[in-house]
Design an enzyme around this catalytic site. Structure first.
Site, short mmCIF file in Angstrom:
data_model
loop_
_atom_site.label_atom_id
_atom_site.label_comp_id
_atom_site.label_asym_id
_atom_site.label_seq_id
_atom_site.Cartn_x
_atom_site.Cartn_y
_atom_site.Cartn_z
N LYS A 54 -9.07 0.60 9.15
CA LYS A 54 -7.64 0.89 9.32
C LYS A 54 -7.44 2.38 9.55
O LYS A 54 -6.65 2.79 10.42
CB LYS A 54 -6.86 0.42 8.08
CG LYS A 54 -6.77 -1.11 7.96
CD LYS A 54 -6.22 -1.57 6.62
CE LYS A 54 -6.26 -3.09 6.51
NZ LYS A 54 -5.76 -3.60 5.22
N GLN A 98 -4.52 -1.65 -0.80
CA GLN A 98 -5.47 -2.68 -0.38
C GLN A 98 -5.66 -3.71 -1.49
O GLN A 98 -5.85 -3.36 -2.66
CB GLN A 98 -6.81 -2.02 -0.01
CG GLN A 98 -7.85 -2.98 0.56
CD GLN A 98 -7.46 -3.59 1.89
OE1 GLN A 98 -6.74 -2.99 2.69
NE2 GLN A 98 -7.92 -4.80 2.16
N ASP A 121 2.78 -3.37 4.86
CA ASP A 121 2.17 -4.69 4.72
C ASP A 121 3.22 -5.81 4.69
O ASP A 121 2.89 -6.98 4.81
CB ASP A 121 1.37 -4.77 3.40
CG ASP A 121 -0.10 -4.46 3.57
OD1 ASP A 121 -0.67 -4.86 4.60
OD2 ASP A 121 -0.68 -3.83 2.66
N1 GUN Z 1 -6.38 -7.77 1.66
C1 GUN Z 1 -6.57 -8.79 2.52
N2 GUN Z 1 -5.68 -8.72 3.53
C2 GUN Z 1 -4.90 -7.67 3.28
C3 GUN Z 1 -3.78 -7.09 3.97
O1 GUN Z 1 -3.32 -7.56 5.02
N3 GUN Z 1 -3.25 -5.99 3.39
C4 GUN Z 1 -3.73 -5.46 2.23
N4 GUN Z 1 -3.12 -4.41 1.74
N5 GUN Z 1 -4.74 -5.97 1.58
C5 GUN Z 1 -5.32 -7.07 2.10
#
Ligand code: GUN
Length: 288
Positions: A54, A98, A121
């Protein structure tokens, strides 16, 4: 029939270059550099890879990013304090915590603490509610990536029978909602299946578009899929044969109309949508 391979990586690359152009224009027009703050708690190896990807994608699009790495035995109050600091930091436009968090920390509490205008998110209840009502501020990244893939590959959703396997807050529930909402990439007739669903195969065989987010390797096999169906595989699992999805690709691809590969399907689109949301957060932060 041999399925058309839905190349998520290529679509994501197009979207990322669109976002890079828009970011560059935004910076020139407003003198503001969009910035993402990523928060990583603990040492989960998969999460470390996701966060690194990311951040790299941000850099490539001209979006700033900062990483807050915290130990797995961190107290919940310390994490809430960091989120509060990021909420108040005007140079930060998007906050990403995350998941998964260590079991000692309430994920719900932490996600609710993120300022909804920085919630790239789209996990905060306010943003979930807006999405459900069809008035989104941000759309959650993986579902938005799937919807963009369908739109950009000209896969019609209006009036079509969609079956979603999985009811997670991150993928199953929001994608079902978004595809059923009014508008482009929506207007579908959606069924959600989960661990308590009876006669699962009978239902999944009715799907013209089958979205699989169950988190179990190779769960969907040929007898669960209608000839010619579009199959979207959200899963990713490490196995002896490398990365595999929730769909048994070898048995399903010969009868599907179109299918996403793993890797190179939905994953890259999730990252692209995070960039889109971060740019949008920066746009929304400007004084009216
Ligand atoms: N863990 C698995 N998928 C995601 C996501 O889309 N965002 C975040 N923050 N954590 C995750």
């Amino acid at each position: 029939m041999t399925a058309i391979l839905l190349d998520g990586k290529a679509v994501a690359s197009t979207i990322r270059s669109e976002i890079a152009d828009e970011t560059s224009k935004f910076k020139a027009d407003h003198g503001v550099v969009p910035k993402l703050a990523a928060v990583l708690v603990g040492e989960d190896p998969a999460s470390q890879v996701y966060v690194r990807n990311k951040q790299r994608a941000c850099e490539a699009a001209g979006i700033d990013s900062e990483l807050h790495r915290l130990p797995g035995d961190l107290a919940e109050t310390q994490l809430l304090k960091l989120v509060s600091d990021l909420n108040h930091d005007a140079s930060v436009h998007g906050i990403l915590v995350q998941l998964p968090l260590p079991s000692t920390i309430s994920t719900e509490k932490v996600l609710q603490a993120v300022n909804p205008t920085k919630d790239v998110d789209a996990f905060h209840p306010e943003n979930v509610g807006r999405m459900v009502q069809g008035k989104p501020r941000f759309l959650p990244c993986t579902p938005q990536g799937i919807q963009q893939l369908l739109i950009r590959q000209q896969i019609e959703t209006a009036g079509r029978r969609v079956v979603v396997i999985g009811r997670s807050d991150i993928v199953g529930k929001p994608i079902a909602c978004m595809l059923g909402n009014r508008g482009v990439g929506g207007d579908a007739t959606v069924t959600i299946c989960h661990s308590k669903t009876l006669e699962l195969n009978t239902i999944t065989r009715q799907a013209e578009i089958l979205i699989v987010a169950i988190g179990r390797p190779k769960f969907v096999t040929a007898e669960m899929v209608q000839q010619g169906a579009v199959v979207i595989d959200v899963g990713i699992h490490r196995s002896d044969e490398g990365l595999v999805g929730d769909v048994d690709f070898a048995s399903v691809a010969p009868l599907a109309g179109a299918i996403t590969p793993v890797p190179g399907g939905v994953g890259p689109l999730t990252v692209a949508m995070l960039l889109k949301n971060t740019l949008r957060a920066a746009q929304l932060s400007l004084p009216a």
